[in-house]
Design a protein around this motif. Structure first.
Motif, PDB file in Angstrom:
ATOM      1  N   ASN A  68       3.110  56.396  48.957  1.00  0.00           N
ATOM      2  CA  ASN A  68       4.575  56.469  49.007  1.00  0.00           C
ATOM      3  C   ASN A  68       5.105  55.294  49.830  1.00  0.00           C
ATOM      4  N   ASP A  69       5.910  54.452  49.172  1.00  0.00           N
ATOM      5  CA  ASP A  69       6.478  53.288  49.849  1.00  0.00           C
ATOM      6  C   ASP A  69       7.794  53.644  50.544  1.00  0.00           C
ATOM      7  N   GLY A  70       8.247  54.865  50.362  1.00  0.00           N
ATOM      8  CA  GLY A  70       9.515  55.308  50.934  1.00  0.00           C
ATOM      9  C   GLY A  70      10.520  55.614  49.854  1.00  0.00           C
ATOM     10  N   GLY A  71      11.285  56.678  50.062  1.00  0.00           N
ATOM     11  CA  GLY A  71      12.307  57.040  49.080  1.00  0.00           C
ATOM     12  C   GLY A  71      11.729  57.437  47.750  1.00  0.00           C
ATOM     13  N   ASN A  72      10.560  58.042  47.739  1.00  0.00           N
ATOM     14  CA  ASN A  72       9.873  58.484  46.523  1.00  0.00           C
ATOM     15  C   ASN A  72       9.436  57.332  45.602  1.00  0.00           C
ATOM     16  N   LEU A  73       9.434  56.114  46.139  1.00  0.00           N
ATOM     17  CA  LEU A  73       8.868  54.986  45.409  1.00  0.00           C
ATOM     18  C   LEU A  73       7.381  54.904  45.735  1.00  0.00           C
ATOM     19  N   HIS A  74       6.553  54.948  44.709  1.00  0.00           N
ATOM     20  CA  HIS A  74       5.109  54.989  44.914  1.00  0.00           C
ATOM     21  C   HIS A  74       4.423  53.758  44.332  1.00  0.00           C
ATOM     22  N   PHE A  75       3.408  53.312  45.067  1.00  0.00           N
ATOM     23  CA  PHE A  75       2.538  52.227  44.607  1.00  0.00           C
ATOM     24  C   PHE A  75       1.259  52.870  44.107  1.00  0.00           C
ATOM     25  N   VAL A  76       0.876  52.592  42.846  1.00  0.00           N
ATOM     26  CA  VAL A  76      -0.242  53.277  42.206  1.00  0.00           C
ATOM     27  C   VAL A  76      -1.377  52.279  41.960  1.00  0.00           C
ATOM     28  N   VAL A  77      -2.592  52.686  42.334  1.00  0.00           N
ATOM     29  CA  VAL A  77      -3.787  51.862  42.088  1.00  0.00           C
ATOM     30  C   VAL A  77      -4.766  52.692  41.264  1.00  0.00           C
ATOM     31  N   ASN A  78      -5.155  52.166  40.085  1.00  0.00           N
ATOM     32  CA  ASN A  78      -6.084  52.940  39.249  1.00  0.00           C
ATOM     33  C   ASN A  78      -7.516  52.456  39.474  1.00  0.00           C
ATOM     34  N   PRO A  79      -8.510  53.175  38.953  1.00  0.00           N
ATOM     35  CA  PRO A  79      -9.924  52.841  39.220  1.00  0.00           C
ATOM     36  C   PRO A  79     -10.335  51.440  38.769  1.00  0.00           C
ATOM     37  N   LYS A  80      -9.623  50.855  37.806  1.00  0.00           N
ATOM     38  CA  LYS A  80      -9.954  49.512  37.333  1.00  0.00           C
ATOM     39  C   LYS A  80      -9.324  48.414  38.190  1.00  0.00           C
ATOM     40  N   GLY A  81      -8.546  48.833  39.169  1.00  0.00           N
ATOM     41  CA  GLY A  81      -7.907  47.864  40.047  1.00  0.00           C
ATOM     42  C   GLY A  81      -6.515  47.441  39.605  1.00  0.00           C
ATOM     43  N   ASN A  82      -6.021  47.979  38.488  1.00  0.00           N
ATOM     44  CA  ASN A  82      -4.658  47.676  38.045  1.00  0.00           C
ATOM     45  C   ASN A  82      -3.653  48.414  38.928  1.00  0.00           C
ATOM     46  N   LYS A  83      -2.541  47.747  39.212  1.00  0.00           N
ATOM     47  CA  LYS A  83      -1.558  48.311  40.138  1.00  0.00           C
ATOM     48  C   LYS A  83      -0.172  48.333  39.496  1.00  0.00           C
ATOM     49  N   ARG A  84       0.605  49.380  39.850  1.00  0.00           N
ATOM     50  CA  ARG A  84       1.934  49.500  39.268  1.00  0.00           C
ATOM     51  C   ARG A  84       2.849  50.266  40.217  1.00  0.00           C
ATOM     52  N   TRP A  85       4.153  50.255  39.870  1.00  0.00           N
ATOM     53  CA  TRP A  85       5.153  50.971  40.659  1.00  0.00           C
ATOM     54  C   TRP A  85       5.700  52.151  39.862  1.00  0.00           C
ATOM     55  N   GLU A  86       5.880  53.290  40.531  1.00  0.00           N
ATOM     56  CA  GLU A  86       6.498  54.456  39.889  1.00  0.00           C
ATOM     57  C   GLU A  86       7.470  55.111  40.872  1.00  0.00           C
ATOM     58  N   LEU A  87       8.574  55.579  40.314  1.00  0.00           N
ATOM     59  CA  LEU A  87       9.588  56.259  41.132  1.00  0.00           C
ATOM     60  C   LEU A  87       9.655  57.726  40.721  1.00  0.00           C
ATOM     61  N   ARG A  88       9.557  58.623  41.708  1.00  0.00           N
ATOM     62  CA  ARG A  88       9.675  60.060  41.435  1.00  0.00           C
ATOM     63  C   ARG A  88      11.137  60.463  41.662  1.00  0.00           C
ATOM     64  N   TYR A  89      11.681  61.173  40.672  1.00  0.00           N
ATOM     65  CA  TYR A  89      13.098  61.564  40.796  1.00  0.00           C
ATOM     66  C   TYR A  89      13.335  62.881  40.055  1.00  0.00           C
ATOM     67  N   LYS A  90      14.483  63.496  40.346  1.00  0.00           N
ATOM     68  CA  LYS A  90      14.880  64.731  39.672  1.00  0.00           C
ATOM     69  C   LYS A  90      15.829  64.408  38.524  1.00  0.00           C
ATOM     70  N   ARG A  91      15.508  64.948  37.359  1.00  0.00           N
ATOM     71  CA  ARG A  91      16.374  64.714  36.197  1.00  0.00           C
ATOM     72  C   ARG A  91      17.710  65.418  36.403  1.00  0.00           C
ATOM     73  N   PRO A  92      18.827  64.725  36.154  1.00  0.00           N
ATOM     74  CA  PRO A  92      20.149  65.359  36.341  1.00  0.00           C
ATOM     75  C   PRO A  92      20.357  66.564  35.437  1.00  0.00           C
ATOM     76  N   SER A  93      19.697  66.587  34.276  1.00  0.00           N
ATOM     77  CA  SER A  93      19.934  67.666  33.304  1.00  0.00           C
ATOM     78  C   SER A  93      19.378  69.009  33.752  1.00  0.00           C
ATOM     79  N   ASP A  94      18.165  69.014  34.366  1.00  0.00           N
ATOM     80  CA  ASP A  94      17.552  70.290  34.744  1.00  0.00           C
ATOM     81  C   ASP A  94      16.966  70.291  36.162  1.00  0.00           C
ATOM     82  N   LEU A  95      17.174  69.181  36.903  1.00  0.00           N
ATOM     83  CA  LEU A  95      16.712  69.025  38.287  1.00  0.00           C
ATOM     84  C   LEU A  95      15.197  69.172  38.435  1.00  0.00           C
TER      85      LEU A  95
END
Length: 415
Positions: A32-59
């Motif tokens: 967690n980089d802060g504010g639900n922003l996450h840095f993801v590292v997979n077993p092959k060494g590839n890296k990416r960014w993902e943001l966790r959030y609540k959908r406005p339609s159903d929370l």
């Protein structure tokens, strides 16, 4: 650096030095980089960014990908996350918003064939007549079918069908299929797609290779008088009431250029000092610059023509607009009025020139170069000579020969 080596203070807004040094583990992990922003590292060494959030339609919680690392740096990922949070604050789901933008882009004319074609046309330095001809061909034959289509999604098969349909259309005057128009449209559309390809908007040109599967231009033997009729034709041309048109027809018979090359000629193409007319590549059928040595007779006619063209850039100015050339029917109409309908066309002078000069004994290469014909096959690849000096002598001899034919008529001699 392993995930376990990270200190708590390093986990918030991680520096790129930390991000790049994180090592893969047997299972994918998130930090967690802060504010639900996450840095993801997979077993092959590839890296990416993902943001966790609540959908406005159903929370309900869900994830949104923000890009791979290092293409998306830590700073850029946080900026993107802030933009998503602003959308969420307005009650907008970022995934749905992204899809709406894609649909809007596809529905806009950004990727329409017409918008691409207009961009291409604006980039070309055509003469006014060429612009009218090319843009008219697109407007009449392409835009009604393909204009609003996404050019990235039009298939090669669809383009082939369109070109074939154009070639089958009857000419409004002759009723014959307009094969040449289909070829013109194919060439234009291929160049339009070339623009998209070289600017990285498409990966391949759907017009490539189509020329192998459409009808070629049917070579016509343009009407022209025979050897015995030529002297009388030359006399009639020299006595034609319109002096400008008479000069134009004399130059056509003398220089063997294509009618449009002469009709659209401008004064800055003519060098009286070097006795040469240089037609730029964009005005030539084969898109290759063409040099025409000017015999003495042609220089005299051009000098006389100046008094008629006035301040116009064109040798043969339109009577209604000095910034435009004469009509493309002017020379043909004059020949018809002299009684040569079905006997002689402006283009037919090239046939006379070619045939008689070869019979006189001039070499094929010199005659073909004078006609701006492109030699086909392997020979054409290696033979780039334009034979300017030998052609200068040839053109002068041809002009002298035409004068001699006129003189014989005036003396009552047989040609």
């Amino acid at each position: 650096m392993k995930k376990s080596d990270l200190k708590e203070k390093d986990k918030l807004k991680m520096k790129d030095t930390v991000l790049s040094s994180l090592e893969p583990e047997s299972k994918e992990y998130k930090i967690n980089d802060g504010g639900n922003l996450h840095f993801v590292v997979n077993p092959k060494g590839n890296k990416r960014w993902e943001l966790r959030y609540k959908r406005p339609s159903d929370l309900k919680w869900t994830w949104l990908g923000l890009g791979t690392y290092p293409e998306v740096s830590g700073k850029f990922a946080r900026q993107k996350a802030d933009e998503v949070r602003l959308l969420l604050a307005d009650g907008k789901d970022p995934k749905e918003h992204k899809e709406e933008q894609k649909r809007a882009l596809l529905n806009s004319d950004q990727f329409s064939f017409k918008s691409l074609a207009e961009e291409y046309c604006k980039s070309k330095k055509w003469t006014d007549a060429t612009r009218v001809r090319n843009e008219g061909a697109l407007a009449n034959h392409v835009y009604p079918t393909m204009g609003n289509r996404d050019y990235r999604k039009i298939t090669k098969q669809e383009w082939l069908q369109l070109i074939q349909q154009i070639q089958k259309k009857p000419h409004p005057k002759t009723g014959k299929p307009i094969i040449e128009m289909g070829n013109r449209v194919r060439g234009l559309c291929k160049e339009i797609y070339d623009l998209a390809e070289v600017t990285g908007r498409i990966d391949h040109n759907p017009l490539s290779g189509i020329d192998k599967f459409i009808d070629k231009h049917a070579k016509e033997n343009m009407d022209h008088v025979n050897r015995d009729e030529l002297p009388k034709l030359l006399v009639d041309i020299r006595s034609y009431p319109s002096r400008e048109t008479s000069i134009g027809l004399q130059l056509l018979s003398m220089l063997a250029c294509r009618p449009n090359e002469l009709r659209e000629a401008v004064w800055n193409e003519i060098s009286f000092e070097k006795a040469t007319w240089i037609i730029p590549a964009e005005r030539m059928k084969k898109r290759i610059e063409h040099h025409i040595p000017l015999p003495i007779q042609a220089l005299k006619l051009l000098d006389e023509l100046k008094q008629y063209s006035g301040q116009s850039p064109y040798l043969f100015r339109s009577r209604s607009n000095s910034n435009k050339p004469i009509s493309n029917n002017t020379f043909n109409k004059a020949l018809k009025s002299m009684g040569y309908k079905g006997k002689q066309t402006p283009h037919g002078f090239r046939h006379i020139f070619s045939t008689q000069l070869r019979e006189i004994g001039f070499t094929r290469d010199h005659v073909e170069a004078a006609l701006a014909h492109k030699i086909s096959g392997v020979e054409g690849i290696y033979n780039k000579a334009i034979y300017l000096e030998p052609r200068r002598s040839m053109m002068q001899e041809w002009a002298d020969h035409l004068d001699e034919l006129v003189l014989r008529v005036s003396k009552g001699e047989a040609a």
